[in-house]
Design a protein around this motif. Structure first.
Motif, PDB file in Angstrom:
ATOM      1  N   LEU A   3       0.863  -1.169   0.000  1.00 44.93           N
ATOM      2  CA  LEU A   3       0.000   0.000   0.000  1.00 44.93           C
ATOM      3  C   LEU A   3       0.901   1.220   0.000  1.00 44.93           C
ATOM      4  O   LEU A   3       2.078   1.149   0.368  1.00 44.93           O
ATOM      5  CB  LEU A   3      -0.887   0.021   1.250  1.00 44.93           C
ATOM      6  CG  LEU A   3      -1.851  -1.138   1.447  1.00 44.93           C
ATOM      7  CD1 LEU A   3      -2.538  -1.017   2.799  1.00 44.93           C
ATOM      8  CD2 LEU A   3      -2.876  -1.155   0.342  1.00 44.93           C
ATOM      9  N   TYR A   4       0.321   2.341  -0.371  1.00 42.96           N
ATOM     10  CA  TYR A   4       1.067   3.600  -0.356  1.00 42.96           C
ATOM     11  C   TYR A   4       0.298   4.588   0.499  1.00 42.96           C
ATOM     12  O   TYR A   4      -0.854   4.914   0.205  1.00 42.96           O
ATOM     13  CB  TYR A   4       1.272   4.117  -1.785  1.00 42.96           C
ATOM     14  CG  TYR A   4       2.215   3.227  -2.539  1.00 42.96           C
ATOM     15  CD1 TYR A   4       3.571   3.520  -2.592  1.00 42.96           C
ATOM     16  CD2 TYR A   4       1.761   2.063  -3.143  1.00 42.96           C
ATOM     17  CE1 TYR A   4       4.451   2.671  -3.250  1.00 42.96           C
ATOM     18  CE2 TYR A   4       2.632   1.216  -3.793  1.00 42.96           C
ATOM     19  CZ  TYR A   4       3.984   1.522  -3.848  1.00 42.96           C
ATOM     20  OH  TYR A   4       4.853   0.682  -4.489  1.00 42.96           O
ATOM     21  N   ALA A   5       0.938   5.006   1.582  1.00 41.95           N
ATOM     22  CA  ALA A   5       0.322   5.961   2.493  1.00 41.95           C
ATOM     23  C   ALA A   5       0.754   7.364   2.101  1.00 41.95           C
ATOM     24  O   ALA A   5       1.928   7.585   1.790  1.00 41.95           O
ATOM     25  CB  ALA A   5       0.754   5.669   3.924  1.00 41.95           C
ATOM     26  N   VAL A   6      -0.187   8.303   2.111  1.00 39.07           N
ATOM     27  CA  VAL A   6       0.145   9.717   1.941  1.00 39.07           C
ATOM     28  C   VAL A   6      -0.133  10.401   3.267  1.00 39.07           C
ATOM     29  O   VAL A   6      -1.276  10.481   3.715  1.00 39.07           O
ATOM     30  CB  VAL A   6      -0.677  10.378   0.816  1.00 39.07           C
ATOM     31  CG1 VAL A   6      -0.401  11.879   0.786  1.00 39.07           C
ATOM     32  CG2 VAL A   6      -0.347   9.761  -0.528  1.00 39.07           C
ATOM     33  N   ILE A   7       0.946  10.838   3.909  1.00 29.63           N
ATOM     34  CA  ILE A   7       0.831  11.554   5.177  1.00 29.63           C
ATOM     35  C   ILE A   7       0.921  13.035   4.871  1.00 29.63           C
ATOM     36  O   ILE A   7       1.784  13.476   4.117  1.00 29.63           O
ATOM     37  CB  ILE A   7       1.925  11.112   6.164  1.00 29.63           C
ATOM     38  CG1 ILE A   7       1.740   9.619   6.473  1.00 29.63           C
ATOM     39  CG2 ILE A   7       1.888  11.954   7.429  1.00 29.63           C
ATOM     40  CD1 ILE A   7       2.791   9.023   7.366  1.00 29.63           C
ATOM     41  N   HIS A   8       0.000  13.805   5.451  1.00 31.45           N
ATOM     42  CA  HIS A   8      -0.040  15.248   5.219  1.00 31.45           C
ATOM     43  C   HIS A   8      -0.202  15.952   6.564  1.00 31.45           C
ATOM     44  O   HIS A   8      -1.092  15.635   7.344  1.00 31.45           O
ATOM     45  CB  HIS A   8      -1.209  15.611   4.302  1.00 31.45           C
ATOM     46  CG  HIS A   8      -1.403  17.082   4.151  1.00 31.45           C
ATOM     47  ND1 HIS A   8      -2.640  17.671   4.116  1.00 31.45           N
ATOM     48  CD2 HIS A   8      -0.513  18.111   4.043  1.00 31.45           C
ATOM     49  CE1 HIS A   8      -2.516  18.981   3.979  1.00 31.45           C
ATOM     50  NE2 HIS A   8      -1.223  19.268   3.941  1.00 31.45           N
ATOM     51  N   GLY A   9       0.671  16.908   6.819  1.00 30.67           N
ATOM     52  CA  GLY A   9       0.581  17.687   8.045  1.00 30.67           C
ATOM     53  C   GLY A   9       1.619  18.779   8.065  1.00 30.67           C
ATOM     54  O   GLY A   9       2.452  18.885   7.174  1.00 30.67           O
ATOM     55  N   VAL A  10       1.561  19.599   9.113  1.00 26.06           N
ATOM     56  CA  VAL A  10       2.595  20.623   9.260  1.00 26.06           C
ATOM     57  C   VAL A  10       3.874  19.953   9.723  1.00 26.06           C
ATOM     58  O   VAL A  10       3.845  18.891  10.347  1.00 26.06           O
ATOM     59  CB  VAL A  10       2.183  21.744  10.258  1.00 26.06           C
ATOM     60  CG1 VAL A  10       0.963  22.479   9.779  1.00 26.06           C
ATOM     61  CG2 VAL A  10       1.979  21.195  11.649  1.00 26.06           C
ATOM     62  N   CYS A  11       4.997  20.559   9.400  1.00 27.52           N
ATOM     63  CA  CYS A  11       6.283  20.059   9.878  1.00 27.52           C
ATOM     64  C   CYS A  11       6.478  20.516  11.315  1.00 27.52           C
ATOM     65  O   CYS A  11       6.205  21.668  11.651  1.00 27.52           O
ATOM     66  CB  CYS A  11       7.421  20.586   9.011  1.00 27.52           C
ATOM     67  SG  CYS A  11       7.427  19.938   7.349  1.00 27.52           S
ATOM     68  N   SER A  18      -1.474  18.576  15.485  1.00 26.55           N
ATOM     69  CA  SER A  18      -2.262  17.407  15.883  1.00 26.55           C
ATOM     70  C   SER A  18      -3.232  16.972  14.783  1.00 26.55           C
ATOM     71  O   SER A  18      -3.910  15.960  14.918  1.00 26.55           O
ATOM     72  CB  SER A  18      -3.030  17.698  17.180  1.00 26.55           C
ATOM     73  OG  SER A  18      -3.952  18.751  16.978  1.00 26.55           O
ATOM     74  N   ASP A  19      -3.307  17.731  13.686  1.00 21.61           N
ATOM     75  CA  ASP A  19      -4.250  17.442  12.606  1.00 21.61           C
ATOM     76  C   ASP A  19      -3.635  16.652  11.455  1.00 21.61           C
ATOM     77  O   ASP A  19      -4.226  16.571  10.375  1.00 21.61           O
ATOM     78  CB  ASP A  19      -4.832  18.755  12.057  1.00 21.61           C
ATOM     79  CG  ASP A  19      -5.606  19.519  13.117  1.00 21.61           C
ATOM     80  OD1 ASP A  19      -6.208  18.877  13.995  1.00 21.61           O
ATOM     81  OD2 ASP A  19      -5.604  20.768  13.054  1.00 21.61           O
ATOM     82  N   GLN A 122       6.008  13.308  14.736  1.00 20.62           N
ATOM     83  CA  GLN A 122       5.553  14.645  14.352  1.00 20.62           C
ATOM     84  C   GLN A 122       6.678  15.675  14.405  1.00 20.62           C
ATOM     85  O   GLN A 122       6.750  16.567  13.568  1.00 20.62           O
ATOM     86  CB  GLN A 122       4.382  15.088  15.237  1.00 20.62           C
ATOM     87  CG  GLN A 122       3.794  16.423  14.861  1.00 20.62           C
ATOM     88  CD  GLN A 122       3.216  16.449  13.449  1.00 20.62           C
ATOM     89  OE1 GLN A 122       2.545  15.509  13.038  1.00 20.62           O
ATOM     90  NE2 GLN A 122       3.462  17.510  12.711  1.00 20.62           N
ATOM     91  N   GLN A 123       7.551  15.575  15.390  1.00 20.91           N
ATOM     92  CA  GLN A 123       8.607  16.585  15.526  1.00 20.91           C
ATOM     93  C   GLN A 123       9.586  16.556  14.360  1.00 20.91           C
ATOM     94  O   GLN A 123      10.011  17.596  13.880  1.00 20.91           O
ATOM     95  CB  GLN A 123       9.351  16.399  16.850  1.00 20.91           C
ATOM     96  CG  GLN A 123       8.499  16.743  18.048  1.00 20.91           C
ATOM     97  CD  GLN A 123       9.270  16.653  19.350  1.00 20.91           C
ATOM     98  OE1 GLN A 123      10.476  16.454  19.371  1.00 20.91           O
ATOM     99  NE2 GLN A 123       8.567  16.817  20.453  1.00 20.91           N
TER     100      GLN A 123
END
Length: 200
Positions: A3-11, A18-19, A122-123
């Motif tokens: 599978l291919y996951a696309v992770i999207h968030g602020v750096c 947290s979103d 996340q960090q």
């Protein structure tokens, strides 16, 4: 099964950290198409001042600025992009799209009722662990990591940490994503689906 996951968030730990989201796709082309569709929307936003991506689209960074005219006046004439972001951190955010190839083959024919998880630091805006833990293993590892990182002797903080841990454990067993944010330990976990619902 890949599978291919696309992770999207602020750096990092900027507003909205947290979103962070994760969507799974059956192939790399679908994941890239998803990112490109999102980038088309970003390009229409006047606050979007910079988009950078690797040639294979596995890493994409979008810079948003509340004062885009200031960015245009400073970059690249007075300073480079990274220096500008560091100096204007209150008005600027950098978002990441990251494609992660997930090999879930050991999970494909498994009769276990537990799920496997993709973890996100996340960090550092990267995959946290180089394996995909089952629910119980995820809870045990996070509990151990949190205890190892705990340095606060404040009993009120300990109660807060315990509540955070309880929420994380509940999310692991009853939701598709879990999030823990205790001291310097900030991690998302995303449940890897056993099957993808495709509309094809």
């Amino acid at each position: 099964m890949k599978l291919y996951a696309v992770i999207h968030g602020v750096c990092g730990l900027y507003e909205g950290y947290s979103d962070t989201t994760c969507e799974f796709f059956p192939d790399e082309e679908s994941a890239i198409k998803h990112i490109k569709q999102n980038l088309d929307d970003y390009r229409k936003d006047e606050m979007c001042v910079n988009i950078e991506h690797s040639g294979d689209m596995m890493h994409t960074f979008v810079t948003m600025d509340r004062d885009p005219d200031n960015y245009k006046a400073c970059v690249p004439s007075d300073m480079d992009h990274d220096d500008y972001v560091a100096e204007n951190g209150d008005d600027v955010s950098v978002e990441v799209f990251r494609i992660v190839e997930v090999d879930a083959s050991r999970y494909e024919n498994s009769s276990t009722t537990e799920h496997i998880w993709l973890t996100w630091d996340q960090q550092d805006a990267c995959v946290a662990w180089d394996y995909y833990p089952l629910c119980m293993s995820l809870v045990a590892r996070v509990s151990s990591d949190v205890m190892d990182n705990s340095t606060d002797d404040n009993p009120h903080q300990s109660l807060h940490d315990l509540a955070q841990m309880g929420e994380f454990i509940s999310s692991v067993y009853y939701r598709n994503e879990a999030f823990i944010d205790i001291d310097d330990y900030t991690m998302h976990a995303f449940r890897i689906p056993k099957k993808l619902n495709t509309n094809d």
